[in-house]
Design a protein around this motif. Structure first.
Motif, short mmCIF file in Angstrom:
data_model
loop_
_atom_site.label_atom_id
_atom_site.label_comp_id
_atom_site.label_asym_id
_atom_site.label_seq_id
_atom_site.Cartn_x
_atom_site.Cartn_y
_atom_site.Cartn_z
N GLY A 75 0.70 -1.24 -0.09
CA GLY A 75 -0.09 0.01 0.10
C GLY A 75 0.84 1.15 0.16
N MET A 76 1.90 1.35 0.77
CA MET A 76 2.69 2.39 0.80
C MET A 76 3.46 2.71 -0.47
SD MET A 76 4.51 1.83 4.64
CE MET A 76 5.44 3.36 4.68
N ILE A 77 3.85 1.72 -0.91
CA ILE A 77 4.70 1.76 -2.48
C ILE A 77 3.82 2.43 -3.45
CG2 ILE A 77 5.80 0.57 -4.32
CD1 ILE A 77 7.02 -1.27 -2.13
N ARG A 78 2.50 1.88 -3.65
CA ARG A 78 1.64 2.40 -4.27
C ARG A 78 1.18 3.75 -4.16
NH1 ARG A 78 -2.48 -3.08 -4.25
NH2 ARG A 78 -1.10 -4.32 -5.83
N GLU A 79 0.99 4.11 -3.10
CA GLU A 79 0.91 5.57 -2.66
C GLU A 79 2.30 6.62 -3.08
OE1 GLU A 79 -0.02 5.83 1.57
OE2 GLU A 79 -1.90 4.86 1.36
N LEU A 80 3.32 6.08 -2.88
CA LEU A 80 4.57 6.56 -3.03
C LEU A 80 4.64 6.80 -4.55
CD1 LEU A 80 7.07 7.99 -2.06
CD2 LEU A 80 8.16 5.72 -2.39
N ARG A 81 4.30 5.71 -5.36
CA ARG A 81 4.24 5.74 -6.88
C ARG A 81 3.30 6.79 -7.56
NH1 ARG A 81 4.12 0.77 -8.42
NH2 ARG A 81 1.86 0.59 -8.60
N ALA A 82 2.23 7.02 -6.93
CA ALA A 82 1.01 8.03 -7.26
C ALA A 82 1.91 9.10 -7.08
CB ALA A 82 0.06 7.90 -6.49
N GLU A 83 2.41 9.42 -5.95
CA GLU A 83 3.13 10.79 -5.61
C GLU A 83 4.11 11.14 -6.73
OE1 GLU A 83 4.84 13.44 -1.98
OE2 GLU A 83 4.43 11.40 -1.65
N PHE A 84 5.08 9.87 -6.79
CA PHE A 84 5.96 10.26 -7.77
C PHE A 84 5.78 10.59 -9.00
CE2 PHE A 84 8.50 8.79 -11.15
CZ PHE A 84 10.02 8.93 -10.75
N TYR A 85 4.54 10.49 -9.63
CA TYR A 85 4.01 10.79 -11.04
C TYR A 85 3.12 12.32 -10.86
CZ TYR A 85 5.67 6.75 -13.45
OH TYR A 85 6.67 5.76 -13.95
N GLU A 86 2.96 12.65 -9.72
CA GLU A 86 2.24 13.87 -9.47
C GLU A 86 3.38 15.03 -8.99
OE1 GLU A 86 -0.51 13.06 -6.65
OE2 GLU A 86 -2.00 11.89 -8.10
N ASN A 87 4.37 14.53 -8.13
CA ASN A 87 5.22 15.59 -7.50
C ASN A 87 6.61 15.51 -7.59
OD1 ASN A 87 5.22 17.90 -5.87
ND2 ASN A 87 5.43 16.80 -3.98
N VAL A 88 7.08 14.67 -8.85
CA VAL A 88 8.56 14.60 -8.84
C VAL A 88 9.16 15.88 -9.40
CG1 VAL A 88 8.66 13.43 -10.94
CG2 VAL A 88 10.66 13.13 -9.14
N ARG A 89 10.41 16.23 -9.17
CA ARG A 89 10.86 17.52 -9.87
C ARG A 89 12.27 16.82 -10.46
NH1 ARG A 89 14.96 20.36 -8.02
NH2 ARG A 89 14.49 19.58 -5.76
N ILE A 90 12.47 17.33 -11.92
CA ILE A 90 13.59 16.76 -12.50
C ILE A 90 14.08 17.96 -13.12
CG2 ILE A 90 14.44 15.27 -14.48
CD1 ILE A 90 12.04 13.56 -14.15
#
Length: 374
Positions: free
Chosen positions: A264-279
């Motif tokens: 569950g935590m990884i799925r939440e983290l992946r969702a945030e990654f595709y919403e809030n990562v900065r490159i």
């Protein structure tokens, strides 16, 4: 070498060859854990591997030694700096070896490791016991291959640590050199030659081939998606958080509750990654290492979830996989060969969900037995 703070960028590995002559111990009493180890008398030291596994002592396989080090620290007898309220370290002591062999002989065998340890910690291991703790630096398992070491993608051969074929046996009691050498010297020179012998019959392709166009478009689409997010979190922060999840819930000891939580935590983290990562930087005209790392972390998020799913599925303890629900009364790994004598090969389908393929393990000349190092 144990972690000493939250901002530490990496861990430094010490060779397990040190266990050939060093003795591992922790204080018998938790209240002694903060003392200088030289002030703790012999009768107050717990050489726990020698106590629990008298036949093998400090030479037990690495999964056993690692798990017992974790157990000692979880009991409150760990030494060194506390990280999140727990001191994660045990002593590796060479006093007996120096007395038995002499300092020069110990230096001849381990001098480079001792020097590296002293430069990092400031402690002289000839005088003060080393502090050590298990660190993740290898993952058992890998890409599926056939007996030619070819993956399910024709022409993609996978060698050494990257494939799944010998994992487990080559790491609990040896090293990955065995697999790298056997694959590189004996297998691939023959199997790749066989594959390339038919190269003149391969279909001719160019940049206008539909498959090439699709591959280019899908890759560019992935890059464009990552670069367009423009969020507030760095790629490294996602990488680090994923590492903490895997260490805590899919590490040396796993539980059903912890694995479900991790998924569950990884799925939440992946969702945030595709919403809030900065490159930072650009995707065209320059070498963008942040973009390269973002692609890798995106893959790690998928792989981490799959590892937890696989660990949840395998309801036994075997090799480096230890489920707390499956252990003997003495706390050792309890296998269930009647249910799990197979390779679990997972394949991602078109819908993104992993599908399990079971490849039975058939032993004609070897009797399966529970490991024991007592």
């Amino acid at each position: 070498i144990p972690q000493h703070g939250d901002q530490q960028s990496k861990l430094t590995l010490m060779s397990e060859s040190l266990r050939n002559d060093g003795r591992i111990w922790v204080p018998k009493k938790a209240e002694d854990a903060k003392k200088d180890p030289r002030e703790i008398p012999e009768e107050d030291r717990d050489y726990y591997l020698e106590r629990i596994y008298p036949s093998f002592g400090n030479l037990v396989p690495r999964d056993i030694a690692s798990r017992q080090a974790k157990n000692m620290c979880d009991e409150g007898r760990g030494v060194g700096p506390e990280i999140n309220g727990v001191a994660r370290g045990v002593y590796l002591d060479f006093a007996d070896a120096i007395e038995r062999m002499g300092k020069d002989a110990v230096s001849a065998k381990y001098g480079n490791l001792f020097d590296m340890y002293e430069r990092i910690t400031g402690d002289d291991p000839y005088e003060v016991p080393m502090r050590i703790y298990p660190a993740v630096h290898y993952t058992m398992g890998g890409l599926w291959v056939d007996y030619d070491l070819q993956s399910n993608l024709p022409g993609l051969f996978v060698a050494g640590e990257a494939n799944f074929s010998d994992h487990g046996a080559n790491r609990l009691g040896a090293s990955a050199l065995m697999q790298g050498l056997s694959d590189g010297y004996f297998v691939l020179p023959n199997t790749i030659n066989d594959y390339l012998a038919d190269a003149f019959n391969f279909d001719k392709i160019d940049e206008n081939t539909p498959e090439v166009k699709e591959a280019l478009q899908s890759t560019q689409g992935r890059i464009d998606r990552l670069m367009s997010i423009e969020g507030n979190r760095s790629v490294d922060s996602f990488h680090k958080e994923l590492g903490h999840i895997m260490w805590e819930y899919c590490g040396m000891e796993r539980t059903e509750e912890g694995l479900k939580k991790a998924i569950g935590m990884i799925r939440e983290l992946r969702a945030e990654f595709y919403e809030n990562v900065r490159i930072p930087g650009k995707s065209i005209g320059e070498m963008n290492q942040s973009l390269e790392k973002a692609g890798r972390v995106a893959d790690f998020l998928e792989l981490g979830e799959l590892m937890c799913i696989d660990a949840l599925h395998r309801e036994e303890s075997c090799g480096g996989h230890f489920r707390a629900e499956s252990q003997t009364p003495e706390g050792e790994a309890l296998r269930h060969d009647d249910e799990f004598t197979y390779v679990a090969a997972w394949e991602f389908g078109a819908d993104g969900a992993p599908t399990l393929h079971k490849e039975d393990l058939i032993y004609n000349n070897i009797e399966l037995k529970q490991r024991s190092y007592k």
